[in-house]
Design an enzyme around this catalytic site. Structure first.
Site, PDB file in Angstrom:
ATOM      1  N   ASP A  13      45.344  27.935  33.193  1.00  0.00           N
ATOM      2  CA  ASP A  13      44.148  27.628  33.241  1.00  0.00           C
ATOM      3  C   ASP A  13      43.593  27.402  31.516  1.00  0.00           C
ATOM      4  O   ASP A  13      42.723  27.528  30.955  1.00  0.00           O
ATOM      5  CB  ASP A  13      43.855  29.405  33.082  1.00  0.00           C
ATOM      6  N   ASP A  51      41.510  28.656  37.101  1.00  0.00           N
ATOM      7  CA  ASP A  51      41.021  30.041  37.851  1.00  0.00           C
ATOM      8  C   ASP A  51      39.514  29.388  38.148  1.00  0.00           C
ATOM      9  O   ASP A  51      38.977  28.746  38.019  1.00  0.00           O
ATOM     10  CB  ASP A  51      40.175  30.212  36.152  1.00  0.00           C
ATOM     11  N   HIS A  53      36.912  30.534  40.633  1.00  0.00           N
ATOM     12  CA  HIS A  53      35.793  31.669  41.299  1.00  0.00           C
ATOM     13  C   HIS A  53      34.573  31.138  41.618  1.00  0.00           C
ATOM     14  O   HIS A  53      33.679  30.036  41.324  1.00  0.00           O
ATOM     15  CB  HIS A  53      34.993  32.875  39.470  1.00  0.00           C
ATOM     16  N   HIS A  57      30.893  35.405  41.646  1.00  0.00           N
ATOM     17  CA  HIS A  57      31.686  36.350  41.549  1.00  0.00           C
ATOM     18  C   HIS A  57      32.086  37.841  41.118  1.00  0.00           C
ATOM     19  O   HIS A  57      31.363  38.195  39.762  1.00  0.00           O
ATOM     20  CB  HIS A  57      33.151  35.726  40.994  1.00  0.00           C
ATOM     21  N   HIS A  86      32.256  32.351  34.041  1.00  0.00           N
ATOM     22  CA  HIS A  86      32.543  31.080  33.733  1.00  0.00           C
ATOM     23  C   HIS A  86      33.374  30.449  35.110  1.00  0.00           C
ATOM     24  O   HIS A  86      33.775  30.799  36.946  1.00  0.00           O
ATOM     25  CB  HIS A  86      34.246  31.560  33.539  1.00  0.00           C
ATOM     26  N   LYS A 111      42.965  30.694  41.502  1.00  0.00           N
ATOM     27  CA  LYS A 111      43.203  31.627  41.643  1.00  0.00           C
ATOM     28  C   LYS A 111      41.660  32.317  41.706  1.00  0.00           C
ATOM     29  O   LYS A 111      41.253  31.563  40.889  1.00  0.00           O
ATOM     30  CB  LYS A 111      44.324  32.296  41.055  1.00  0.00           C
ATOM     31  N   CYS A 156      45.390  35.659  32.028  1.00  0.00           N
ATOM     32  CA  CYS A 156      45.976  35.460  32.982  1.00  0.00           C
ATOM     33  C   CYS A 156      47.573  34.795  33.128  1.00  0.00           C
ATOM     34  O   CYS A 156      48.338  35.109  33.641  1.00  0.00           O
ATOM     35  CB  CYS A 156      45.000  34.071  33.103  1.00  0.00           C
TER      36      CYS A 156
HETATM   37  C1  VGL Z   1      40.679  35.092  32.409  1.00  0.00           C
HETATM   38  C2  VGL Z   1      39.649  36.227  31.841  1.00  0.00           C
HETATM   39  C3  VGL Z   1      38.790  36.176  32.976  1.00  0.00           C
HETATM   40  C4  VGL Z   1      42.111  34.023  31.689  1.00  0.00           C
HETATM   41  C5  VGL Z   1      40.583  34.085  33.529  1.00  0.00           C
HETATM   42  O1  VGL Z   1      42.313  32.796  32.071  1.00  0.00           O
HETATM   43  O2  VGL Z   1      43.005  33.991  31.057  1.00  0.00           O
HETATM   44  N1  VGL Z   1      40.218  35.583  31.355  1.00  0.00           N
HETATM   45  N2  VGL Z   1      38.913  34.911  33.978  1.00  0.00           N
HETATM   46 ZN    ZN Z   2      37.744  34.399  35.482  1.00  0.00          ZN
END
Ligand code: VGL
Ligand code: ZN
Length: 208
Positions: A13, A51, A53, A57, A86, A111, A156
């Site tokens: 990510d 990530d 979404h 979401h 995000h 994901k 993540c």
């Molecule tokens: C993440 C919060 C929400 C991450 C992703 O990449 O750690 N944290 N979505």
């Molecule tokens: Zn996320």
């Protein structure tokens, strides 16, 4: 530690929304880009997670009237931290940082695209049941030892590393190539869980 066949680097990510200036900025997130690029050139196989979404979401605080980012709510699959919007599909924030150079990246796992289920882990969604296919890919490729770097350590990265260990891979987090969100003690809790799951914790210098 010597790297070789059977090793893969999992880059989690590194997207604009998790970098300074992004909607869910992780402090110092930009600092890891250059050293991740350097480390990635030492791996034959690099995998990235992204990530990804849909708007609205379930993990977005904006989807829950009266709720604010960083509050936790109970969902059918367990507790869910609520986040600022995000990594919305197709947005700039969801794109990989331009400075990221991963010529050996062979596979990108997206994901969190199911509207009602979050997915911190690159291996399975937050319902802990729906697989992404990453374990199958790695197994089929004969990759057994996974070095995990990226953002964020306490979400993540840690969920990906724990699931890697649970799926039978040797999972190693390169701590100084991660940065954390650290909300409500989440970073300490993540290391406790990772240690219990058998995830190893190393530093870049340990890789020679
Ligand atoms: C993440 C919060 C929400 C991450 C992703 O990449 O750690 N944290 N979505
Ligand atoms: Zn996320």
């Amino acid at each position: 530690m010597k790297l070789g066949a059977g090793d893969a680097l999992v880059v989690v990510d590194i997207q604009y929304d998790f970098l300074p200036g992004g909607s869910l900025a992780v402090a110092g997130g930009d600092e890891i880009i250059a050293p991740v690029n350097a480390l990635a050139r030492r791996f034959e196989t690099v995998v990235q997670t992204q990530d990804w979404h849909p708007a609205g979401h379930i993990s977005f605080a904006s989807s829950h009237p009266g709720k604010a980012p960083f509050e936790t709510i109970a969902l059918a699959y367990g507790p869910q931290v609520l986040w600022p919007d995000h990594c919305v599909i197709g947005s700039h924030g969801a794109a990989f940082a331009a400075g990221l150079e991963l010529p050996n990246c062979q596979m990108i796992v997206r994901k969190g695209f199911h509207p009602r289920v979050d997915s911190y882990s690159g291996f399975r969604e937050a319902d802990r049941r729906t697989p992404t296919g990453l374990a199958g890919y790695l197994n089929e490729r004969g990759l057994r030892r996974l070095f995990v770097v990226g953002l964020a350590t306490d979400f993540c990265v840690s969920w990906t590393a724990e699931d890697a260990a649970a799926a039978g891979f040797e999972a190693i987090v390169v701590e100084d190539l991660t940065r954390a969100i650290d909300t409500a003690g989440s970073l300490a809790a993540a290391w406790t869980r990772m240690t219990a799951a058998g995830v190893k914790r190393v530093q870049m210098a340990d890789l020679g």
